[in-house]
Design an enzyme around this catalytic site. Structure first.
Site, PDB file in Angstrom:
ATOM      1  CD1 TRP A   1      -3.103  -4.369  -5.010  1.00 56.28           C
ATOM      2  CD2 TRP A   1      -2.458  -5.793  -3.420  1.00 56.28           C
ATOM      3  NE1 TRP A   1      -3.001  -5.615  -5.588  1.00 56.28           N
ATOM      4  CE2 TRP A   1      -2.625  -6.506  -4.632  1.00 56.28           C
ATOM      5  CE3 TRP A   1      -2.050  -6.484  -2.303  1.00 56.28           C
ATOM      6  CZ2 TRP A   1      -2.403  -7.879  -4.738  1.00 56.28           C
ATOM      7  CZ3 TRP A   1      -1.827  -7.852  -2.389  1.00 56.28           C
ATOM      8  CH2 TRP A   1      -2.011  -8.536  -3.594  1.00 56.28           C
TER       9      TRP A   1
ATOM     10  CG  HIS B   1       7.677 -31.633 -28.111  1.00 54.58           C
ATOM     11  ND1 HIS B   1       7.969 -32.891 -28.616  1.00 54.58           N
ATOM     12  CD2 HIS B   1       8.683 -30.815 -28.534  1.00 54.58           C
ATOM     13  CE1 HIS B   1       9.113 -32.841 -29.270  1.00 54.58           C
ATOM     14  NE2 HIS B   1       9.580 -31.607 -29.228  1.00 54.58           N
TER      15      HIS B   1
ATOM     16  CD  GLU C   1       9.776  -8.113 -18.828  1.00 58.98           C
ATOM     17  OE1 GLU C   1       9.617  -9.055 -18.023  1.00 58.98           O
ATOM     18  OE2 GLU C   1       9.302  -6.996 -18.654  1.00 58.98           O
TER      19      GLU C   1
ATOM     20  CG  ASN D   1       2.596  -1.404   3.113  1.00 57.82           C
ATOM     21  OD1 ASN D   1       1.915  -2.339   2.705  1.00 57.82           O
ATOM     22  ND2 ASN D   1       3.745  -1.053   2.568  1.00 57.82           N
ATOM     23  N   GLY D   2       1.171  -3.813   5.268  1.00 59.25           N
ATOM     24  CA  GLY D   2       1.707  -5.108   5.692  1.00 59.25           C
ATOM     25  C   GLY D   2       0.579  -6.061   6.015  1.00 59.25           C
TER      26      GLY D   2
ATOM     27  CE  LYS E   1       6.400  -4.906 -18.307  1.00 58.38           C
ATOM     28  NZ  LYS E   1       7.223  -5.817 -17.582  1.00 58.38           N
TER      29      LYS E   1
ATOM     30  CD  GLU F   1       3.264  -6.308 -15.766  1.00 60.94           C
ATOM     31  OE1 GLU F   1       3.018  -6.283 -14.556  1.00 60.94           O
ATOM     32  OE2 GLU F   1       4.411  -6.206 -16.206  1.00 60.94           O
TER      33      GLU F   1
ATOM     34  NE  ARG G   1       4.200   1.644  -1.527  1.00 65.40           N
ATOM     35  CZ  ARG G   1       5.369   1.000  -1.344  1.00 65.40           C
ATOM     36  NH1 ARG G   1       6.408   1.305  -2.106  1.00 65.40           N
ATOM     37  NH2 ARG G   1       5.487   0.058  -0.443  1.00 65.40           N
TER      38      ARG G   1
ATOM     39  CB  CYS H   1      -0.866   0.006   1.254  1.00 61.77           C
ATOM     40  SG  CYS H   1      -1.790  -1.507   1.467  1.00 61.77           S
TER      41      CYS H   1
ATOM     42  CE  LYS I   1       7.391  -0.273 -10.447  1.00 63.08           C
ATOM     43  NZ  LYS I   1       7.623  -0.755 -11.825  1.00 63.08           N
TER      44      LYS I   1
HETATM   45  C1  AGP Z   1       6.941  -6.102 -13.663  1.00 60.58           C
HETATM   46  O1  AGP Z   1       6.331  -5.623 -14.855  1.00 60.58           O
HETATM   47  C2  AGP Z   1       5.955  -6.623 -12.714  1.00 60.58           C
HETATM   48  N1  AGP Z   1       5.100  -5.554 -12.317  1.00 60.58           N
HETATM   49  C3  AGP Z   1       6.480  -7.437 -11.570  1.00 60.58           C
HETATM   50  O2  AGP Z   1       6.694  -8.715 -12.087  1.00 60.58           O
HETATM   51  C4  AGP Z   1       7.817  -7.004 -10.905  1.00 60.58           C
HETATM   52  O3  AGP Z   1       8.874  -7.149 -11.806  1.00 60.58           O
HETATM   53  C5  AGP Z   1       8.085  -7.945  -9.714  1.00 60.58           C
HETATM   54  O4  AGP Z   1       7.037  -7.773  -8.785  1.00 60.58           O
HETATM   55  C6  AGP Z   1       9.418  -7.699  -9.032  1.00 60.58           C
HETATM   56  O5  AGP Z   1       9.437  -6.398  -8.490  1.00 60.58           O
HETATM   57  P1  AGP Z   1      10.858  -5.810  -7.984  1.00 60.58           P
HETATM   58  O6  AGP Z   1      11.733  -5.717  -9.204  1.00 60.58           O
HETATM   59  O7  AGP Z   1      10.536  -4.482  -7.376  1.00 60.58           O
HETATM   60  O8  AGP Z   1      11.413  -6.792  -6.983  1.00 60.58           O
END
Ligand code: AGP
Length: 624
Positions: free
Chosen positions: A94, A520, A497, A118-119, A501, A504, A27, A2, A619
């Site tokens: 969140w 396969h 990767e 937060n936690g 992208k 998400e 966040r 959060c 994030k």
């Molecule tokens: C990246 O596009 C994602 N939002 C997510 O996978 C991110 O890379 C992952 O949570 C790791 O975050 P960090 O690099 O802050 O550890």
């Protein structure tokens, strides 16, 4: 994960809090709230609601006019809203415990205590039973239990009440508290969940991360775990749990003030994609001396690279995908054993870790708890840990033996872009340094390698100039429900990767697959309704990759190929191509990744989504 903000000072509290929450919204963004006390007023007024910070602004505006009872607040609606100095706390959520609702939004107010958190308080149910707190609760969150317990222990001494409460909590927490009779003072304490703070011209501030502070200052300190920080408008006071005063250890962020804004782009993601050439140059150039990679300014000793017998990369998500590229480089150049571990699986997979293992932890935020706990586990087993981090002073950075910071600047969009390519830049430097130290590369070979690395900002710049062509390709994917991305070797790593992208930010079920594996089984899923994105950047793999592309084409799939320009030949007569500027094969990851970032971005923005804040995501993942 959060967003938390606290402020006490002479500025307009409400605006400071709301503006900060907008910067922290990446966040977590399913509900938001603030609690404010105007200077000289006894009452702490709470305003909160499910929804975005923009919705909270509306709630506050109505409350300010005194016309509407604010949904979700405990009833205080003082009308004379805080338009002046005072103090306040804010939160953007969140959801973990308790659904998304006005009542579950933070701040939570119980008796004399108003707090945000937060936690995760793991033992909140036991605490309700042990202290008979049920009657104090109006929400179904773990946070309100912490507020109720703190209120139960509060008898006028904030430090004593906080210490007694923390002693009963199990889990992770950053608690930020206002007490009804403590004037304009804000208190915070933490375990794992991050809190940074500062004393600046505008007053004293604390936040979950620098993004909310860098509008006012780039000097900050990390609140140490199990300490209590008091914020007053003209002073901060840090004490340990024995009551000893501790001097805050100020750090300086390398971010420009206000660099956390969008600078005119519609979304942070586009801004951050466009910033990559500069971010990569900023990450590389200070670590190249005489044409050779050099980490002396980072304080990273050569023995770290010469003494290890194997490497273990630990990361999550995009950071792990950067690790996969590093793995390919280490195997092909250094011929060393190297694993890339999913941080969330690492501790449960009986990893083979010892004093001869060099652990490379990768994290943009430096707060991902899966990665943090994995690093602690590896170090307990004797491994040395070098971390590649973007946020200075973050928890993983502080837990590591050594740190190489990426100089990407604040990355706000949930989808990581410039952090990824600057992580790659650091890995190219590490591999080159190790190759030189281990005699794999001569000095000239190392310099040649570094010169190619120094070309990557321009190569990405060339890709960014093709954004309209990529936007056209994106337009053809808008209706896709399922999509495959196919390639071999480094192309497969690139596509893992690229696929994340797209997944998400556009919610299309995209799957990256080693193209040789399709036959396969998964090729059964290919129909004329299954678009396929291919990456062909590795000359030695091209013929096999083209065979696999023909296999999916013959089953009706529309294929677009992201291809190294010099090997495209006459393929554009048969396929839709996005040509990528030529580099040595192992560096093609950089331009190819930037192209796939743009592809995902345009699909999402053309679908009308909030690209920066995709559903269900946040994030920074500070829950395991
Ligand atoms: C990246 O596009 C994602 N939002 C997510 O996978 C991110 O890379 C992952 O949570 C790791 O975050 P960090 O690099 O802050 O550890």
């Amino acid at each position: 994960m959060c967003g938390i903000i606290g402020y006490t000072g002479s500025e307009n509290v409400k605006e400071i809090l709301l503006d900060a929450l907008e910067l922290l919204e990446y966040r977590g963004y399913d509900s938001a709230g603030i609690a404010v006390r105007s200077r000289g007023m006894q009452q702490v007024s709470v305003y909160k609601c499910a929804g975005r910070v923009s919705d909270l602004r509306e709630v506050c505006a109505q409350a300010g006019s005194g016309t509407e009872r604010v949904p979700g607040s405990p009833g205080q609606n003082d009308g004379a809203f805080a338009r002046t100095a005072g103090c306040g706390i804010g939160h953007t959520r969140w959801a973990t415990h308790g659904g998304v609702s006005d009542a579950n939004a933070h701040p939570h107010q119980v008796g004399a205590v108003t707090l945000v958190h937060n936690g995760i308080i793991e033992n909140y149910r036991e605490l309700i039973a042990d202290y008979d707190l049920e009657g104090d609760l109006v929400s179904d969150t773990d946070t309100e239990v912490a507020a109720a317990l703190l209120n139960r222990f509060y008898e006028g001494d904030p430090h004593e009440a906080i210490r007694k409460t923390v002693a009963k909590l199990r889990g992770t927490f950053a608690l930020v508290v206002m007490f009804a009779d403590q004037g304009d003072v804000i208190y915070t304490t933490r375990n794992v969940s991050p809190v940074v703070a500062t004393l600046c011209d505008q007053g004293a501030m604390l936040a979950s991360d620098l993004t909310a502070l860098c509008r006012f200052t780039n000097r900050y300190f990390v609140v140490p775990e199990y300490h209590i920080l008091e914020l007053r408008s003209d002073a901060v006071r840090l004490t340990d749990f024995d009551g000893n005063e501790v001097e805050p250890e100020y750090l300086t962020a390398d971010w420009e003030l206000n660099s956390a804004g969008k600078n005119g782009y519609p979304f942070y993601m586009e801004k951050e994609i466009m910033e990559q050439p500069q971010a990569i140059a900023d990450t590389i150039e200070e670590r190249v001396l005489g044409g050779l990679p050099d980490f002396s300014a980072d304080g990273v000793p050569d023995e770290l690279f010469t003494d290890c017998e194997r490497i273990c990369i630990i990361a999550c998500g995009t950071a792990r995908h950067a690790g996969l590229v590093a793995q390919a480089l280490v195997k092909s150049i250094l011929h060393m054993h190297i694993e890339v571990e999913m941080a969330s699986e690492f501790m449960y997979s009986d990893p083979v870790i010892d004093q001869k293992t060099l652990v490379l932890a990768v994290s943009q935020s430096g707060e991902t708890i899966d990665t943090l706990e994995a690093v602690k586990y590896a170090r307990r087993r004797g491994a040395k840990c070098l971390s590649v981090i973007n946020v200075r002073g973050s928890s993983i950075a502080r837990e590591s033996d050594y740190v190489l910071y990426t100089n990407a600047g604040p990355e706000i969009a949930v989808a990581s872009t410039k952090a990824y390519t600057t992580q790659l830049a650091v890995f190219y430097l590490i591999v080159a340094r190790m190759a030189l130290l281990r005699g794999v590369f001569t000095t000239e070979e190392t310099q040649s390698y570094i010169r190619e690395l120094q070309r990557t900002p321009d190569a990405i710049g060339e890709v960014l100039k093709k954004k309209r062509d990529i936007h056209v390709v994106a337009g053809k994917l808008l209706g896709a429900k399922d999509l495959f991305m196919v390639g071999r070797g480094l192309d497969y790593s690139i596509l893992l990767e690229g696929s994340l992208k797209l997944k998400e930010v556009s919610y299309i079920h995209s799957e990256a697959y080693a193209s040789g594996e399709l036959k396969h089984g998964p090729i059964a899923l290919i129909t004329q309704d299954t678009p396929v994105v291919a990456s062909v950047t590795q000359e030695k793999l091209m013929s096999k990759e083209l065979s696999n592309i023909k296999e999916v084409r013959s089953r009706g799939a529309d294929v677009v190929i992201f291809i190294k320009e010099s090997i495209a030949g006459s393929l554009e007569e048969e396929y839709e191509l996005i040509k990528l500027p030529d580099m040595r094969d192992e560096f093609m990851v950089m331009p190819a990744s930037a192209a796939l970032q743009l592809l995902a971005y345009y699909v999402s923005s053309d679908k009308g989504f909030d690209v920066d804040k995709p559903r269900n995501l946040a994030k920074v993942v500070t829950v395991e």
